[in-house]
Design an enzyme around this catalytic site. Sequence first.
Site, PDB file in Angstrom:
ATOM      1  N   ASN A  57      31.296  47.605  36.600  1.00 12.76           N
ATOM      2  CA  ASN A  57      30.209  47.987  37.487  1.00 12.76           C
ATOM      3  C   ASN A  57      30.103  49.512  37.608  1.00 12.76           C
ATOM      4  O   ASN A  57      29.215  50.151  37.047  1.00 12.76           O
ATOM      5  CB  ASN A  57      30.400  47.337  38.855  1.00 12.76           C
ATOM      6  CG  ASN A  57      29.234  47.576  39.807  1.00 12.76           C
ATOM      7  OD1 ASN A  57      29.186  47.021  40.887  1.00 12.76           O
ATOM      8  ND2 ASN A  57      28.273  48.395  39.449  1.00 12.76           N
ATOM      9  N   THR A  58      31.038  50.120  38.343  1.00 16.30           N
ATOM     10  CA  THR A  58      30.914  51.529  38.703  1.00 16.30           C
ATOM     11  C   THR A  58      30.846  52.445  37.486  1.00 16.30           C
ATOM     12  O   THR A  58      30.130  53.455  37.504  1.00 16.30           O
ATOM     13  CB  THR A  58      32.085  51.952  39.604  1.00 16.30           C
ATOM     14  OG1 THR A  58      32.209  51.010  40.679  1.00 16.30           O
ATOM     15  CG2 THR A  58      31.868  53.326  40.176  1.00 16.30           C
ATOM     16  N   LYS A 113      33.085  34.726  42.560  1.00 16.72           N
ATOM     17  CA  LYS A 113      34.161  35.656  42.260  1.00 16.72           C
ATOM     18  C   LYS A 113      34.945  35.857  43.550  1.00 16.72           C
ATOM     19  O   LYS A 113      34.422  36.405  44.530  1.00 16.72           O
ATOM     20  CB  LYS A 113      33.620  36.993  41.754  1.00 16.72           C
ATOM     21  CG  LYS A 113      34.744  37.967  41.399  1.00 16.72           C
ATOM     22  CD  LYS A 113      34.252  39.389  41.307  1.00 16.72           C
ATOM     23  CE  LYS A 113      35.458  40.322  41.203  1.00 16.72           C
ATOM     24  NZ  LYS A 113      35.077  41.736  41.373  1.00 16.72           N
ATOM     25  N   GLY A 156      36.744  50.782  41.449  1.00 15.20           N
ATOM     26  CA  GLY A 156      35.931  51.984  41.514  1.00 15.20           C
ATOM     27  C   GLY A 156      36.639  53.276  41.157  1.00 15.20           C
ATOM     28  O   GLY A 156      36.048  54.354  41.237  1.00 15.20           O
ATOM     29  N   ALA A 167      37.866  45.687  37.363  1.00 12.52           N
ATOM     30  CA  ALA A 167      38.127  46.867  38.197  1.00 12.52           C
ATOM     31  C   ALA A 167      38.874  47.966  37.442  1.00 12.52           C
ATOM     32  O   ALA A 167      39.811  47.702  36.690  1.00 12.52           O
ATOM     33  CB  ALA A 167      38.911  46.515  39.459  1.00 12.52           C
ATOM     34  N   GLY A 168      38.410  49.185  37.656  1.00 12.08           N
ATOM     35  CA  GLY A 168      39.117  50.369  37.166  1.00 12.08           C
ATOM     36  C   GLY A 168      38.669  50.896  35.825  1.00 12.08           C
ATOM     37  O   GLY A 168      39.040  52.009  35.445  1.00 12.08           O
TER      38      GLY A 168
END
Length: 331
Positions: A278-279, A169, A230, A256-257
């Site tokens: 992820n987050t 990635k 994040g 992301a986001g």
Amino acid sequence: MQLIINQQPCEFPSDALDVPTLLASRGVKQEAVALAINGQVVPRRKWESVRLGHGDRVELVRVVAGGALDEDPLIIAGKSFTSRLLMGTGRFQSPATLRAALEASGTEIVTVAIRMTGVDGSGPDAGILSALDRGRYQLLPNTAGAISVRQAVFLAELAREALDTDWVKLEVIGDERTLWPDVAGTVEATRILVREGFVVLPYTTTDLVTALRLEEAGAATVMPLGSMIGSGQGVQDWDGIQRIAERVSVPVVVDAGIGTPSDAVRAMEAGAHACLINTAVSRSDDPPVMAAAMRLAVIAGRLGSRAGRMPRSEVAVPSSPVAGLVGAGLA
């Protein structure tokens, strides 16, 4: 050597290989699998004796329950995945929580970061691989934190040696405060890594031209951000993701986001082929439960996108017939 597997070009380092080796390289179990080469079905008893050559067209099929969701696989670089949810591994409170969340998510692709160890072998998340079943997950090392093309390429090369995988990635960060991608650097690094034999999944913006340049450079996917890494702000440029999905031929992965399951649904409804999350999972109150929610959200968004939404109307349209209404004259 190049083979065409399920209509997707795929590169192999050797000039010839047998069927069991091919299946193992794709992560495909031999049970309940059928195979055809150049339009001819190959009996299982001949698999070890058959040699595949450059340009051969291979069809791989397997038995599934009628109407199962894995009749709609995600294909990246010729490799088939039943899950359209990619998972990150950062910021989980423990390896046990990480394992439980990955199990609940149903993911098959897992990202890991590359960081220096201490001289005693310690370091950030030093035991991360102990939590991951490498026979089950496609590891996707990332170049997170790289702020130049040279640094990103260097991290990718280290990752290949450390993890024995050509998948990466790619992140080339242009602004360290917002973690916004350096799009020119990302395109340049993609070209370099593709020449070196990497399967490159680049993190980028929702700019259509950049997405097209990444595809031209040989990227296996295009990974536009939903919003800042994040941040949990969700998908901020629905139209941008939709434009990219309509124009590029490689899978589009929103990266992301994403903060809530509804964000994941919206990303998939915009035409994305997958989400990397992820987050939103690792920092939730209950990561395994949130991972399960994200799994269902990605499925729902994908099905909704395939089904096509109803036409919008500026006025109310009754769902019940008006003709024949009893007592219509009593108003």
